[in-house]
Enzyme design. Sequence first.
Site, PDB file in Angstrom:
ATOM      1  CB  THR A 127      38.565  31.128  39.714  1.00 11.06           C
ATOM      2  OG1 THR A 127      39.682  30.274  39.486  1.00 11.06           O
ATOM      3  CG2 THR A 127      39.018  32.351  40.478  1.00 11.06           C
ATOM      4  CD  GLN A 338      67.643  45.213  29.663  1.00  7.33           C
ATOM      5  OE1 GLN A 338      66.441  45.270  29.896  1.00  7.33           O
ATOM      6  NE2 GLN A 338      68.467  46.218  29.873  1.00  7.33           N
ATOM      7  CD  GLU A 365      45.321  25.451  34.176  1.00  5.41           C
ATOM      8  OE1 GLU A 365      45.808  24.345  34.392  1.00  5.41           O
ATOM      9  OE2 GLU A 365      44.862  25.806  33.087  1.00  5.41           O
ATOM     10  CD  GLU A 369      53.091  33.655  45.140  1.00  5.70           C
ATOM     11  OE1 GLU A 369      52.073  33.555  44.436  1.00  5.70           O
ATOM     12  OE2 GLU A 369      54.121  34.237  44.748  1.00  5.70           O
TER      13      GLU A 369
HETATM   14  C1  LIG Z   1      43.669  34.927  32.202  1.00  8.15           C
HETATM   15  C2  LIG Z   1      43.171  34.032  33.303  1.00  8.15           C
HETATM   16  C3  LIG Z   1      42.577  32.817  32.986  1.00  8.15           C
HETATM   17  C4  LIG Z   1      42.061  31.994  33.988  1.00  8.15           C
HETATM   18  N1  LIG Z   1      41.381  30.842  33.635  1.00  8.15           N
HETATM   19  C5  LIG Z   1      40.748  30.154  34.603  1.00  8.15           C
HETATM   20  C6  LIG Z   1      39.881  29.049  34.261  1.00  8.15           C
HETATM   21  O1  LIG Z   1      39.738  28.677  33.098  1.00  8.15           O
HETATM   22  N2  LIG Z   1      39.183  28.441  35.252  1.00  8.15           N
HETATM   23  C7  LIG Z   1      39.300  28.820  36.560  1.00  8.15           C
HETATM   24  O2  LIG Z   1      38.650  28.237  37.401  1.00  8.15           O
HETATM   25  N3  LIG Z   1      40.137  29.841  36.928  1.00  8.15           N
HETATM   26  C8  LIG Z   1      40.843  30.499  35.975  1.00  8.15           C
HETATM   27  N4  LIG Z   1      41.664  31.561  36.327  1.00  8.15           N
HETATM   28  C9  LIG Z   1      41.802  31.914  37.726  1.00  8.15           C
HETATM   29  C10 LIG Z   1      43.155  31.556  38.321  1.00  8.15           C
HETATM   30  O3  LIG Z   1      43.310  30.165  38.416  1.00  8.15           O
HETATM   31  C11 LIG Z   1      43.261  32.261  39.674  1.00  8.15           C
HETATM   32  O4  LIG Z   1      43.365  33.660  39.403  1.00  8.15           O
HETATM   33  C12 LIG Z   1      44.436  31.791  40.487  1.00  8.15           C
HETATM   34  O5  LIG Z   1      44.263  30.464  40.914  1.00  8.15           O
HETATM   35  C13 LIG Z   1      44.665  32.692  41.724  1.00  8.15           C
HETATM   36  O6  LIG Z   1      43.495  32.887  42.436  1.00  8.15           O
HETATM   37  P1  LIG Z   1      43.058  34.382  42.835  1.00  8.15           P
HETATM   38  O7  LIG Z   1      43.148  35.212  41.622  1.00  8.15           O
HETATM   39  O8  LIG Z   1      41.748  34.298  43.517  1.00  8.15           O
HETATM   40  O9  LIG Z   1      44.168  34.857  43.842  1.00  8.15           O
HETATM   41  P2  LIG Z   1      44.158  34.677  45.434  1.00  8.15           P
HETATM   42  O10 LIG Z   1      43.867  33.281  45.787  1.00  8.15           O
HETATM   43  O11 LIG Z   1      43.298  35.726  46.023  1.00  8.15           O
HETATM   44  O12 LIG Z   1      45.673  35.006  45.781  1.00  8.15           O
HETATM   45  C14 LIG Z   1      46.172  36.322  45.872  1.00  8.15           C
HETATM   46  C15 LIG Z   1      47.656  36.250  46.247  1.00  8.15           C
HETATM   47  O13 LIG Z   1      47.798  35.599  47.525  1.00  8.15           O
HETATM   48  C16 LIG Z   1      48.661  34.487  47.384  1.00  8.15           C
HETATM   49  N5  LIG Z   1      48.218  33.425  48.288  1.00  8.15           N
HETATM   50  C17 LIG Z   1      46.969  32.932  48.423  1.00  8.15           C
HETATM   51  N6  LIG Z   1      46.949  31.962  49.350  1.00  8.15           N
HETATM   52  C18 LIG Z   1      48.226  31.813  49.784  1.00  8.15           C
HETATM   53  C19 LIG Z   1      48.868  30.969  50.740  1.00  8.15           C
HETATM   54  N7  LIG Z   1      48.174  30.025  51.391  1.00  8.15           N
HETATM   55  N8  LIG Z   1      50.186  31.112  50.937  1.00  8.15           N
HETATM   56  C20 LIG Z   1      50.892  32.050  50.259  1.00  8.15           C
HETATM   57  N9  LIG Z   1      50.350  32.877  49.344  1.00  8.15           N
HETATM   58  C21 LIG Z   1      49.038  32.757  49.120  1.00  8.15           C
HETATM   59  C22 LIG Z   1      48.560  34.073  45.940  1.00  8.15           C
HETATM   60  O14 LIG Z   1      49.676  33.311  45.537  1.00  8.15           O
HETATM   61  C23 LIG Z   1      48.498  35.432  45.260  1.00  8.15           C
HETATM   62  O15 LIG Z   1      49.786  35.962  45.169  1.00  8.15           O
HETATM   63  C24 LIG Z   1      42.208  32.361  35.340  1.00  8.15           C
HETATM   64  C25 LIG Z   1      42.845  33.563  35.672  1.00  8.15           C
HETATM   65  C26 LIG Z   1      43.307  34.404  34.690  1.00  8.15           C
HETATM   66  C27 LIG Z   1      43.948  35.723  35.073  1.00  8.15           C
END
Ligand SMILES: Cc1cc2nc3c(=O)[nH]c(=O)nc-3n(C[C@H](O)[C@H](O)[C@H](O)COP(=O)(O)OP(=O)(O)OC[C@H]3O[C@@H](n4cnc5c(N)ncnc54)[C@H](O)[C@@H]3O)c2cc1C
Length: 381
Positions: A127, A338, A365, A369
């Site tokens: 990410t 609850q 991961e 969605e």
């Molecule tokens: C505590 C924590 C630990 C993590 N650990 C890791 C790790 O070890 N390594 C790593 O690489 N990442 C890690 N992540 C990142 C995590 O995998 C991402 O946050 C996640 O995949 C979502 O990506 P984003 O936050 O960029 O959201 P976005 O991709 O920006 O999405 C935002 C919203 O839009 C929705 N959305 C996006 N595209 C679509 C679509 N095509 N259709 C419908 N809805 C859509 C999503 O579902 C979400 O609701 C971690 C995150 C957290 C919070």
Amino acid sequence: MDFQLTEEQQMFREAVRAFAEKELKPRARYVDEHAEFNWEAVRKMGPLGLLGLTTPEEYGGPGVDAVSATIAIEEIGRGCGSTGLAVAAHNGLCCAPLARFGTHEQKERWLRPLATGQGRLGALALTEPGAGSDLSGGVQTRAIRDGSSWVLNGSKMWCTNASIADVIIVLCRTRPEAGTRGLNLIIVPADTPGLTIGPNEKKMGLRGSPTNALTFEDCRVPYENLLGEEGHGLQQALITLDGSRIGIAALAIGLAQAAFEEAVNYAKERHTFGVPIAQHQAIQWMLADAATEIEAARLLTYRAAWLMGQGRPHTQEAAMAKLFASEVAERVCFHAIQIHGGYGYSAEFPVERIYRDQRLMTIGEGTSEIQRLVIARHVLK
Ligand SMILES: Cc1cc2nc3c(=O)[nH]c(=O)nc-3n(C[C@H](O)[C@H](O)[C@H](O)COP(=O)(O)OP(=O)(O)OC[C@H]3O[C@@H](n4cnc5c(N)ncnc54)[C@H](O)[C@@H]3O)c2cc1C
């Protein structure tokens, strides 16, 4: 068809549960309150094989089957969500791709110390600030070949374990003109000059599991740190996620199970209108639904793990398990609070922490969605 765990799998569950009861559960509140990683317990996991799980014995792991590995994450998560996430990420996001795609030399150099618990943990950085769900289009971190090295520039976000890792596998764009074929996974030792690991993020839950941003500024690693075949990084990342999503499903089940057990105990003890609240039908229905949904999530998850262990396709099944188990955890933890009434809102009771911890499960991961998108692609193909 056989729904019975083998004797070995049952014994493994009992051993991990006993460990989690002794080493993780009593400290779960402390690690959350102090945002402190439970190194003391994790150090003891090496000799038990919990830091190698499916890593073959040849490279120092116990080489347990995929269902046993899933059970281990479930039981660790039942004891402590933070430690569960750290161990799931270490095994599923770092050891697993090293074991699957690494050369013999890379496995000896990187996997063996991780799997045997010598030193620190492993991490995977996919990410970025501008790329989470859309890795193929969004990844900007560049790796340019310079003689016998890769030179990395860019930044990553939300990397679980980064500040407690020896090794971070990084998804980089090597050839922008090659589209999805221009992405590669590169092994970066955490102490490489040019790599800066940011402070631990302040999070809603899972506070005992460090999550960090990474910055690469002319960060140079040897060319042979390329993991697997050049141009296959995205495919390798997606294969890795297919497996690690089963781990997140298992963690969600462990958290749901923990909250459920707290709710059952509380319902038997708390009295209103002259009887334990467990005697009110409204409470019984919440518990009955929770028991049913946890069991359904467990079956989906073990099946996905079994398929993976058999070397059979499991992309859709892993997405279904992760989607369902994470949404079950949300419902079960909601109802566990609850059932606790006002006390459920207090940090004095574990359900408050477990509710916050489980919230990540529908996001990390691959969000719910994205899981639905993966499933729909299979349904419609
Ligand atoms: C505590 C924590 C630990 C993590 N650990 C890791 C790790 O070890 N390594 C790593 O690489 N990442 C890690 N992540 C990142 C995590 O995998 C991402 O946050 C996640 O995949 C979502 O990506 P984003 O936050 O960029 O959201 P976005 O991709 O920006 O999405 C935002 C919203 O839009 C929705 N959305 C996006 N595209 C679509 C679509 N095509 N259709 C419908 N809805 C859509 C999503 O579902 C979400 O609701 C971690 C995150 C957290 C919070």
